[in-house]
Design a protein around this motif. Structure first.
Motif, mmCIF file in Angstrom:
data_model
loop_
_atom_site.group_PDB
_atom_site.id
_atom_site.type_symbol
_atom_site.label_atom_id
_atom_site.label_comp_id
_atom_site.label_asym_id
_atom_site.label_seq_id
_atom_site.Cartn_x
_atom_site.Cartn_y
_atom_site.Cartn_z
ATOM 1 N N LEU A 63 19.140 -13.117 -17.622
ATOM 2 C CA LEU A 63 20.105 -12.034 -17.813
ATOM 3 C C LEU A 63 21.037 -11.925 -16.614
ATOM 4 C CD1 LEU A 63 17.873 -9.268 -19.424
ATOM 5 C CD2 LEU A 63 19.647 -10.611 -20.538
ATOM 6 N N LEU A 64 20.498 -12.112 -15.417
ATOM 7 C CA LEU A 64 21.344 -12.060 -14.230
ATOM 8 C C LEU A 64 22.321 -13.226 -14.199
ATOM 9 C CD1 LEU A 64 18.814 -10.887 -11.516
ATOM 10 C CD2 LEU A 64 20.904 -9.728 -12.177
ATOM 11 N N GLY A 65 21.885 -14.371 -14.721
ATOM 12 C CA GLY A 65 22.769 -15.521 -14.753
ATOM 13 C C GLY A 65 23.944 -15.341 -15.690
ATOM 14 N N ALA A 66 23.862 -14.351 -16.588
ATOM 15 C CA ALA A 66 24.932 -14.109 -17.560
ATOM 16 C C ALA A 66 25.849 -12.968 -17.144
ATOM 17 C CB ALA A 66 24.327 -13.796 -18.932
ATOM 18 N N VAL A 67 25.740 -12.487 -15.906
ATOM 19 C CA VAL A 67 26.550 -11.349 -15.455
ATOM 20 C C VAL A 67 28.038 -11.675 -15.541
ATOM 21 C CG1 VAL A 67 27.211 -10.036 -13.399
ATOM 22 C CG2 VAL A 67 24.802 -10.288 -13.998
ATOM 23 N N ILE A 68 28.819 -10.718 -16.041
ATOM 24 C CA ILE A 68 30.270 -10.884 -16.195
ATOM 25 C C ILE A 68 31.011 -10.296 -14.991
ATOM 26 C CG2 ILE A 68 32.266 -10.283 -17.631
ATOM 27 C CD1 ILE A 68 30.226 -10.102 -19.978
ATOM 28 N N GLY A 69 30.671 -9.065 -14.641
ATOM 29 C CA GLY A 69 31.258 -8.428 -13.477
ATOM 30 C C GLY A 69 32.594 -7.752 -13.767
ATOM 31 N N GLY A 70 33.128 -7.076 -12.751
ATOM 32 C CA GLY A 70 34.420 -6.420 -12.865
ATOM 33 C C GLY A 70 34.404 -5.231 -13.803
ATOM 34 N N ALA A 71 35.608 -4.801 -14.234
ATOM 35 C CA ALA A 71 35.739 -3.647 -15.117
ATOM 36 C C ALA A 71 35.072 -3.907 -16.460
ATOM 37 C CB ALA A 71 37.218 -3.315 -15.318
ATOM 38 N N ALA A 72 35.209 -5.136 -16.986
ATOM 39 C CA ALA A 72 34.574 -5.471 -18.264
ATOM 40 C C ALA A 72 33.066 -5.355 -18.150
ATOM 41 C CB ALA A 72 34.967 -6.881 -18.698
ATOM 42 N N GLY A 73 32.532 -5.832 -17.024
ATOM 43 C CA GLY A 73 31.101 -5.734 -16.810
ATOM 44 C C GLY A 73 30.623 -4.301 -16.740
ATOM 45 N N ALA A 74 31.428 -3.437 -16.144
ATOM 46 C CA ALA A 74 31.062 -2.023 -16.045
ATOM 47 C C ALA A 74 31.007 -1.376 -17.429
ATOM 48 C CB ALA A 74 32.060 -1.284 -15.161
ATOM 49 N N LEU A 75 31.973 -1.717 -18.290
ATOM 50 C CA LEU A 75 31.973 -1.163 -19.645
ATOM 51 C C LEU A 75 30.754 -1.648 -20.437
ATOM 52 C CD1 LEU A 75 35.759 -1.502 -20.581
ATOM 53 C CD2 LEU A 75 34.486 0.617 -20.189
ATOM 54 N N ILE A 76 30.454 -2.943 -20.300
ATOM 55 C CA ILE A 76 29.276 -3.475 -20.970
ATOM 56 C C ILE A 76 28.015 -2.823 -20.415
ATOM 57 C CG2 ILE A 76 27.866 -5.556 -21.283
ATOM 58 C CD1 ILE A 76 30.502 -7.133 -21.432
ATOM 59 N N GLY A 77 28.006 -2.576 -19.108
ATOM 60 C CA GLY A 77 26.868 -1.903 -18.497
ATOM 61 C C GLY A 77 26.633 -0.526 -19.085
ATOM 62 N N ASP A 78 27.696 0.230 -19.327
ATOM 63 C CA ASP A 78 27.564 1.557 -19.950
ATOM 64 C C ASP A 78 26.989 1.438 -21.356
ATOM 65 O OD1 ASP A 78 28.603 2.744 -17.684
ATOM 66 O OD2 ASP A 78 30.645 2.904 -18.486
ATOM 67 N N TYR A 79 27.466 0.428 -22.099
ATOM 68 C CA TYR A 79 26.983 0.174 -23.461
ATOM 69 C C TYR A 79 25.483 -0.125 -23.434
ATOM 70 C CZ TYR A 79 27.070 -2.227 -28.085
ATOM 71 O OH TYR A 79 26.857 -2.637 -29.378
ATOM 72 N N MET A 80 25.080 -0.933 -22.468
ATOM 73 C CA MET A 80 23.672 -1.298 -22.355
ATOM 74 C C MET A 80 22.825 -0.132 -21.841
ATOM 75 S SD MET A 80 23.385 -4.343 -23.532
ATOM 76 C CE MET A 80 24.339 -5.825 -23.844
ATOM 77 N N GLY A 100 21.175 -6.538 -14.679
ATOM 78 C CA GLY A 100 22.553 -6.999 -14.712
ATOM 79 C C GLY A 100 23.313 -6.260 -15.793
ATOM 80 N N GLU A 101 23.852 -6.992 -16.767
ATOM 81 C CA GLU A 101 24.557 -6.385 -17.891
ATOM 82 C C GLU A 101 23.767 -6.556 -19.193
ATOM 83 O OE1 GLU A 101 28.142 -8.496 -17.293
ATOM 84 O OE2 GLU A 101 28.488 -7.448 -15.410
ATOM 85 N N GLY A 102 22.453 -6.720 -19.064
ATOM 86 C CA GLY A 102 21.608 -6.875 -20.233
ATOM 87 C C GLY A 102 20.391 -5.964 -20.176
ATOM 88 N N ILE A 103 19.504 -6.136 -21.144
ATOM 89 C CA ILE A 103 18.292 -5.328 -21.249
ATOM 90 C C ILE A 103 17.109 -6.264 -21.461
ATOM 91 C CG2 ILE A 103 17.099 -3.489 -22.515
ATOM 92 C CD1 ILE A 103 19.886 -2.669 -23.598
ATOM 93 N N ARG A 104 16.033 -6.003 -20.757
ATOM 94 C CA ARG A 104 14.788 -6.753 -20.933
ATOM 95 C C ARG A 104 13.719 -5.785 -21.420
ATOM 96 N NH1 ARG A 104 10.680 -7.941 -16.670
ATOM 97 N NH2 ARG A 104 9.326 -9.602 -17.437
ATOM 98 N N VAL A 105 13.183 -6.057 -22.602
ATOM 99 C CA VAL A 105 12.126 -5.233 -23.186
ATOM 100 C C VAL A 105 10.865 -6.091 -23.242
ATOM 101 C CG1 VAL A 105 11.414 -3.859 -25.175
ATOM 102 C CG2 VAL A 105 13.848 -4.036 -24.590
ATOM 103 N N VAL A 106 9.791 -5.619 -22.625
ATOM 104 C CA VAL A 106 8.561 -6.406 -22.550
ATOM 105 C C VAL A 106 7.437 -5.683 -23.289
ATOM 106 C CG1 VAL A 106 6.889 -7.527 -21.036
ATOM 107 C CG2 VAL A 106 9.268 -7.302 -20.300
ATOM 108 N N PHE A 107 6.826 -6.395 -24.236
ATOM 109 C CA PHE A 107 5.661 -5.887 -24.960
ATOM 110 C C PHE A 107 4.419 -6.658 -24.514
ATOM 111 C CE2 PHE A 107 9.113 -4.969 -27.950
ATOM 112 C CZ PHE A 107 8.796 -3.680 -28.375
ATOM 113 N N ASP A 108 3.358 -5.951 -24.182
ATOM 114 C CA ASP A 108 2.051 -6.562 -23.984
ATOM 115 C C ASP A 108 1.577 -7.066 -25.346
ATOM 116 O OD1 ASP A 108 -0.708 -7.019 -23.797
ATOM 117 O OD2 ASP A 108 -1.005 -5.424 -22.336
ATOM 118 N N THR A 109 1.243 -8.364 -25.464
ATOM 119 C CA THR A 109 0.864 -8.873 -26.781
ATOM 120 C C THR A 109 -0.450 -8.265 -27.284
ATOM 121 O OG1 THR A 109 -0.220 -10.816 -25.815
ATOM 122 C CG2 THR A 109 2.087 -11.049 -26.519
ATOM 123 N N GLY A 110 -1.235 -7.683 -26.362
ATOM 124 C CA GLY A 110 -2.438 -6.983 -26.789
ATOM 125 C C GLY A 110 -2.115 -5.753 -27.620
ATOM 126 N N ILE A 111 -0.897 -5.245 -27.476
ATOM 127 C CA ILE A 111 -0.439 -4.109 -28.287
ATOM 128 C C ILE A 111 0.113 -4.598 -29.622
ATOM 129 C CG2 ILE A 111 1.243 -2.212 -28.386
ATOM 130 C CD1 ILE A 111 1.032 -2.017 -25.353
#
Length: 230
Positions: A63-80, A100-111
Motif C-alpha cells: 500500500l505504501l508503494g502505491a502512494v500518490i501524494g500531493g493534493a490528489a493524495g490528500a483527497l484520496i486519503g479523506d475518502y479512505m 498511506g492512501e489505502g486501507i489494510r484490514v486483517v482478519f485472524d483466520t481462527g475467527i
C-alpha cells in the motif's frame, strides 16, 4: 471491537526519499528512457517489499508503494479515512489500518474459519457481508484479498489452504454484490510471516487474511481533476 491505526509520517518520508534514490539517474535517451520507465514502474513494488520487511507486513508495504501524494493524495486519503472508520465501527473481529492512501484490514483466520477449513463460519459471513456493504458504498477502489498461514504442516498444504481461504472471502464479497473485477484473491501460504513461527502467539498472527483496499484509476482521476466529492 476493532482497532484503527494510522501509519506515522516519518515512514512516509522514508518512502519519498527511497523513491528519489530509486529513480535517480534515469536517462532521457531512447534506450535510457525505457530503462528509466522500468525503474519508475518497479519502484513501488520494490519499496513495498522494503517497507513491508521493516513494518512486519508485506501488505502494508504494498500500500505504501502505491502512494500518490500531493493534493490528489490528500483527497484520496479523506475518502479512505471515511471508509476505514466505517469498517472499524461496523466489522467485528478485524484490525483496521490506514496505510498511506489505502486501507489494510486483517482478519485472524481462527475467527473466519475452523481449523484446516476454507469454509467461512456463519458468524463471520455476517461480518464479511458488512464489509461488502461498505465496499459497495465506496466503490472506486480495487481490493486484494491475501491468504496467509503459519509454518505448521507442509508448504504445499499451506499454500493450497491460503489460496482457498482467500478465494472463499472473495467469493462471499462477490455474493454480497462487490464487482468481481475489483477483487484479486491470492494465497501466500507460509511465505510472508509477520511474527515468529516458533511460538503459539506468533503462529496465530501468521494465520490471517488481509484485505488491501486501494484507489482504482477512476478515483485517481477524480482526485487529480478535483472532481472527487465525499
Amino acid at each position: 471491537m476493532t482497532r484503527l491505526q494510522q501509519l506515522t509520517k516519518p515512514l512516509a518520508l522514508v518512502l519519498i526519499l527511497a523513491m528519489t534514490s530509486l529513480t535517480w539517474g534515469c536517462t532521457t535517451t531512447s534506450t535510457g528512457a525505457s530503462r528509466g520507465a522500468g525503474i519508475g514502474a518497479g519502484a513501488g513494488a520494490v519499496l513495498g517489499g522494503i517497507i513491508g520487511s521493516q513494518t512486519g507486513s508485506w501488505g502494508k508495504g504494498a500500500l505504501l508503494g502505491a502512494v500518490i501524494g500531493g493534493a490528489a493524495g490528500a483527497l484520496i486519503g479523506d475518502y479512505m479515512d471515511a471508509q476505514a472508520e466505517e469498517i472499524d465501527s461496523q466489522v467485528d473481529g478485524a484490525t483496521v489500518e490506514r496505510v498511506g492512501e489505502g486501507i489494510r484490514v486483517v482478519f485472524d483466520t481462527g475467527i473466519l474459519f475452523t481449523t484446516g477449513s476454507s469454509t467461512v463460519t456463519s458468524t463471520s459471513r455476517y461480518n464479511i457481508q458488512k464489509l461488502a456493504n461498505i465496499m459497495n458504498k465506496y466503490d472506486d477502489t480495487n481490493v486484494v484479498i491475501e491468504g496467509h498461514t503459519d509454518a505448521e504442516g507442509s508448504e504445499a498444504y499451506n499454500q493450497r489452504l491460503s489460496e482457498q481461504r482467500a478465494e472463499a472471502v472473495a467469493s462471499l464479497l462477490r455474493a454480497y454484490g462487490v464487482a468481481g473485477n475489483r477483487l484479486s484473491p491470492v494465497g501466500y501460504g507460509e511465505t510472508r510471516p509477520v511474527a515468529s513461527n516458533e511460538t503459539a502467539s506468533g503462529r496465530r498472527l501468521n494465520r490471517r487474511v488481509e484485505v488491501l483496499i486501494y484507489a482504482n484509476d477512476d478515483l485517481k482521476r477524480q482526485a487529480e481533476t478535483g472532481e472527487l466529492r465525499m
